[in-house]
Design a protein around this motif. Structure first.
Motif, PDB file in Angstrom:
ATOM      1  N   GLU A  36       0.671  -1.280  -0.266  1.00 32.17           N
ATOM      2  CA  GLU A  36       0.109  -0.248   0.134  1.00 32.17           C
ATOM      3  C   GLU A  36       0.776   1.284  -0.003  1.00 32.17           C
ATOM      4  OE1 GLU A  36      -3.096   2.276   2.724  1.00 32.17           O
ATOM      5  OE2 GLU A  36      -2.381   0.261   3.296  1.00 32.17           O
ATOM      6  N   GLU A  37       2.378   0.873   0.959  1.00 30.32           N
ATOM      7  CA  GLU A  37       2.230   2.498   0.725  1.00 30.32           C
ATOM      8  C   GLU A  37       4.106   3.048  -0.702  1.00 30.32           C
ATOM      9  OE1 GLU A  37       6.537   3.616   3.539  1.00 30.32           O
ATOM     10  OE2 GLU A  37       5.116   2.450   4.379  1.00 30.32           O
ATOM     11  N   LEU A  38       3.723   1.458  -0.805  1.00 23.03           N
ATOM     12  CA  LEU A  38       5.032   2.236  -2.307  1.00 23.03           C
ATOM     13  C   LEU A  38       3.729   2.468  -2.899  1.00 23.03           C
ATOM     14  CD1 LEU A  38       6.786  -1.316  -2.485  1.00 23.03           C
ATOM     15  CD2 LEU A  38       7.565   0.856  -1.938  1.00 23.03           C
ATOM     16  N   MET A  39       2.548   1.886  -3.527  1.00 22.33           N
ATOM     17  CA  MET A  39       1.696   2.721  -4.069  1.00 22.33           C
ATOM     18  C   MET A  39       1.698   3.865  -3.978  1.00 22.33           C
ATOM     19  SD  MET A  39       1.543  -0.324  -6.088  1.00 22.33           S
ATOM     20  CE  MET A  39      -0.154   0.894  -7.896  1.00 22.33           C
ATOM     21  N   LEU A  40       1.351   3.986  -2.609  1.00 32.11           N
ATOM     22  CA  LEU A  40       0.612   5.925  -2.398  1.00 32.11           C
ATOM     23  C   LEU A  40       2.247   6.446  -2.944  1.00 32.11           C
ATOM     24  CD1 LEU A  40      -0.683   7.500  -1.290  1.00 32.11           C
ATOM     25  CD2 LEU A  40      -0.013   6.948   1.342  1.00 32.11           C
ATOM     26  N   GLU A  41       3.369   5.937  -3.155  1.00 32.69           N
ATOM     27  CA  GLU A  41       4.186   6.700  -3.224  1.00 32.69           C
ATOM     28  C   GLU A  41       4.307   6.908  -5.064  1.00 32.69           C
ATOM     29  OE1 GLU A  41       7.852   7.590  -4.931  1.00 32.69           O
ATOM     30  OE2 GLU A  41       7.260   5.707  -5.064  1.00 32.69           O
ATOM     31  N   ARG A  42       3.847   6.637  -5.711  1.00 33.69           N
ATOM     32  CA  ARG A  42       3.254   6.672  -6.556  1.00 33.69           C
ATOM     33  C   ARG A  42       2.667   7.112  -6.947  1.00 33.69           C
ATOM     34  NH1 ARG A  42       4.565   1.005 -10.240  1.00 33.69           N
ATOM     35  NH2 ARG A  42       4.285   1.968 -12.062  1.00 33.69           N
ATOM     36  N   GLY A  43       1.738   7.816  -6.337  1.00 37.64           N
ATOM     37  CA  GLY A  43       0.440   8.785  -6.888  1.00 37.64           C
ATOM     38  C   GLY A  43      -0.964   7.513  -6.274  1.00 37.64           C
ATOM     39  N   ILE A  44      -0.865   6.497  -5.878  1.00 37.56           N
ATOM     40  CA  ILE A  44      -2.248   5.224  -6.255  1.00 37.56           C
ATOM     41  C   ILE A  44      -2.868   5.309  -4.736  1.00 37.56           C
ATOM     42  CG2 ILE A  44      -2.984   3.627  -7.521  1.00 37.56           C
ATOM     43  CD1 ILE A  44      -0.713   3.678  -8.918  1.00 37.56           C
ATOM     44  N   VAL A  45      -3.539   5.687  -4.696  1.00 38.20           N
ATOM     45  CA  VAL A  45      -4.811   5.384  -2.929  1.00 38.20           C
ATOM     46  C   VAL A  45      -5.193   3.991  -3.466  1.00 38.20           C
ATOM     47  CG1 VAL A  45      -6.231   6.559  -1.430  1.00 38.20           C
ATOM     48  CG2 VAL A  45      -4.077   7.615  -3.158  1.00 38.20           C
ATOM     49  N   VAL A  46      -4.827   3.033  -3.044  1.00 38.87           N
ATOM     50  CA  VAL A  46      -5.802   1.959  -2.141  1.00 38.87           C
ATOM     51  C   VAL A  46      -4.615   1.249  -1.211  1.00 38.87           C
ATOM     52  CG1 VAL A  46      -3.550   0.856  -3.650  1.00 38.87           C
ATOM     53  CG2 VAL A  46      -5.901  -0.242  -3.563  1.00 38.87           C
ATOM     54  N   SER A  47      -6.376   0.611  -0.534  1.00 39.34           N
ATOM     55  CA  SER A  47      -6.089   0.301   1.007  1.00 39.34           C
ATOM     56  C   SER A  47      -5.504  -1.039   0.916  1.00 39.34           C
ATOM     57  CB  SER A  47      -7.738   0.449   1.745  1.00 39.34           C
ATOM     58  OG  SER A  47      -8.531  -0.830   1.245  1.00 39.34           O
ATOM     59  N   TYR A  48      -4.446  -1.632   2.384  1.00 34.50           N
ATOM     60  CA  TYR A  48      -4.006  -2.913   2.282  1.00 34.50           C
ATOM     61  C   TYR A  48      -5.101  -3.641   2.145  1.00 34.50           C
ATOM     62  CZ  TYR A  48      -5.532  -2.893   6.815  1.00 34.50           C
ATOM     63  OH  TYR A  48      -6.347  -3.361   7.688  1.00 34.50           O
ATOM     64  N   GLU A  49      -6.219  -3.485   2.765  1.00 38.92           N
ATOM     65  CA  GLU A  49      -7.414  -4.496   2.132  1.00 38.92           C
ATOM     66  C   GLU A  49      -7.666  -5.273   1.369  1.00 38.92           C
ATOM     67  OE1 GLU A  49      -8.812  -6.655   4.675  1.00 38.92           O
ATOM     68  OE2 GLU A  49      -7.665  -6.458   6.525  1.00 38.92           O
ATOM     69  N   THR A  50      -7.890  -3.999   0.225  1.00 36.86           N
ATOM     70  CA  THR A  50      -8.088  -4.036  -1.148  1.00 36.86           C
ATOM     71  C   THR A  50      -7.276  -5.067  -1.629  1.00 36.86           C
ATOM     72  OG1 THR A  50      -9.834  -2.234  -1.389  1.00 36.86           O
ATOM     73  CG2 THR A  50      -8.769  -2.664  -3.249  1.00 36.86           C
ATOM     74  N   ILE A  51      -5.780  -4.364  -1.713  1.00 40.61           N
ATOM     75  CA  ILE A  51      -5.026  -5.226  -2.245  1.00 40.61           C
ATOM     76  C   ILE A  51      -4.793  -6.948  -1.225  1.00 40.61           C
ATOM     77  CG2 ILE A  51      -1.804  -5.822  -2.485  1.00 40.61           C
ATOM     78  CD1 ILE A  51      -1.828  -2.457  -2.058  1.00 40.61           C
ATOM     79  N   ARG A  52      -4.979  -7.282  -0.118  1.00 44.15           N
ATOM     80  CA  ARG A  52      -5.467  -8.623   0.566  1.00 44.15           C
ATOM     81  C   ARG A  52      -6.156  -9.139  -0.827  1.00 44.15           C
ATOM     82  NH1 ARG A  52      -9.256 -10.791   3.237  1.00 44.15           N
ATOM     83  NH2 ARG A  52      -9.662  -9.128   4.149  1.00 44.15           N
ATOM     84  N   ARG A  53      -7.267  -8.336  -0.850  1.00 39.88           N
ATOM     85  CA  ARG A  53      -8.641  -9.581  -1.556  1.00 39.88           C
ATOM     86  C   ARG A  53      -8.241  -9.303  -3.171  1.00 39.88           C
ATOM     87  NH1 ARG A  53     -11.451  -5.627   1.646  1.00 39.88           N
ATOM     88  NH2 ARG A  53     -12.005  -3.865  -0.498  1.00 39.88           N
ATOM     89  N   TRP A  54      -7.085  -8.621  -3.710  1.00 42.89           N
ATOM     90  CA  TRP A  54      -6.835  -9.184  -5.220  1.00 42.89           C
ATOM     91  C   TRP A  54      -5.829  -9.962  -5.345  1.00 42.89           C
ATOM     92  CZ3 TRP A  54      -5.106  -2.716  -5.927  1.00 42.89           C
ATOM     93  CH2 TRP A  54      -6.164  -2.299  -6.233  1.00 42.89           C
ATOM     94  N   CYS A  55      -5.278  -9.831  -4.094  1.00 42.65           N
ATOM     95  CA  CYS A  55      -4.311 -11.116  -4.106  1.00 42.65           C
ATOM     96  C   CYS A  55      -4.913 -12.608  -3.537  1.00 42.65           C
ATOM     97  CB  CYS A  55      -3.156 -10.821  -2.611  1.00 42.65           C
ATOM     98  SG  CYS A  55      -1.984  -9.674  -3.117  1.00 42.65           S
TER      99      CYS A  55
END
Length: 239
Positions: A36-55
């Protein structure tokens, strides 16, 4: 080899973001919050829970697509089992690789007796559809007893010195286990390791055997395959 791309219908994020998050999580020892933090550094706001569901949703799909592109498994299998702690309880991770280091299967079980070995052998046969010529294991007697029952015509070699390939294959899993501070459930461990064993090796060519130029060329090909099986290449073509 052609394969249908997974469906991203109903997802508001583009396939490039979804596949990149899944790649980060399974390729590097990162937590969902760190992705989530790496994506935020790139300007993309996505929650870690969303990333967990994607994985959870796409990880196994990507892993299966990558496995279908692998060459036919070799005729020499190396099997090994190691203990892992899941929620404080001792469990065993069974792993099989061929002579080229391709992971044939992983299975988490709470025992390492004849019944557990037999279950793993049958699972491998169902997956590969072809029995091996040779099976190499350590000196755990459960292997020999199960092999005589499931694959009696297969040669069985037992030695702690012949099985380094299977033992070395456990190392990336150990790294992730430490980064994740252990697994919370048997089902969660099985789901993660099944996807991880399909995705992580795709981006781990044997670097020490090739020159830097050849390594970069090989990784370029592997990234192109990843874009194809995730659907990134198709979305770029239609954009």
């Amino acid at each position: 080899m052609r394969s249908a791309s997974p469906s991203y219908k109903g997802h508001r994020y583009p396939v490039e973001v979804i596949s990149h998050c899944v790649w980060l999580y399974f390729r590097f020892p990162l937590s969902f919050r760190e992705v989530e933090e790496l994506m935020l550094e790139r300007g993309i706001v996505v929650s870690y829970e969303t990333i967990r569901r994607w994985c959870g949703k796409f990880g196994q799909t990507y892993a299966n697509a990558l496995r279908r592109r692998q060459p036919q498994s070799g005729d020499k299998w190396h099997l090994d089992e190691v203990f892992i702690k899941i929620n404080g309880r001792l469990q065993y991770l069974w792993r099989a690789v061929d002579q080229d280091g391709h992971v044939l299967g992983v299975l988490v079980q709470n025992r390492r007796d004849k019944a557990a070995a037999r279950c793993f052998f049958r699972r491998l046969l169902k997956k590969t559809r072809t029995p091996p010529r040779v099976v190499v294991t350590d000196k755990l007697r459960s292997y020999g007893a199960a092999l005589r029952e499931v694959m009696p015509c297969v040669e069985h070699r037992q030695s702690k010195y012949l099985n380094n390939r299977a033992e070395n294959s456990h190392q990336p899993t150990r790294q992730r286990e430490r980064a994740m501070k252990g697994f919370r459930s048997v089902g969660g461990a099985q789901r993660f390791l099944s996807a991880f064993s399909g995705i992580s090796p795709h981006f781990r060519p044997r670097r020490h055997l090739v020159s830097a130029h050849d390594y970069r060329a090989e990784m370029t090909v592997r990234f192109a395959i990843w874009e194809h099986i995730t659907g990134v290449a198709g979305s770029a073509a239609t954009a």
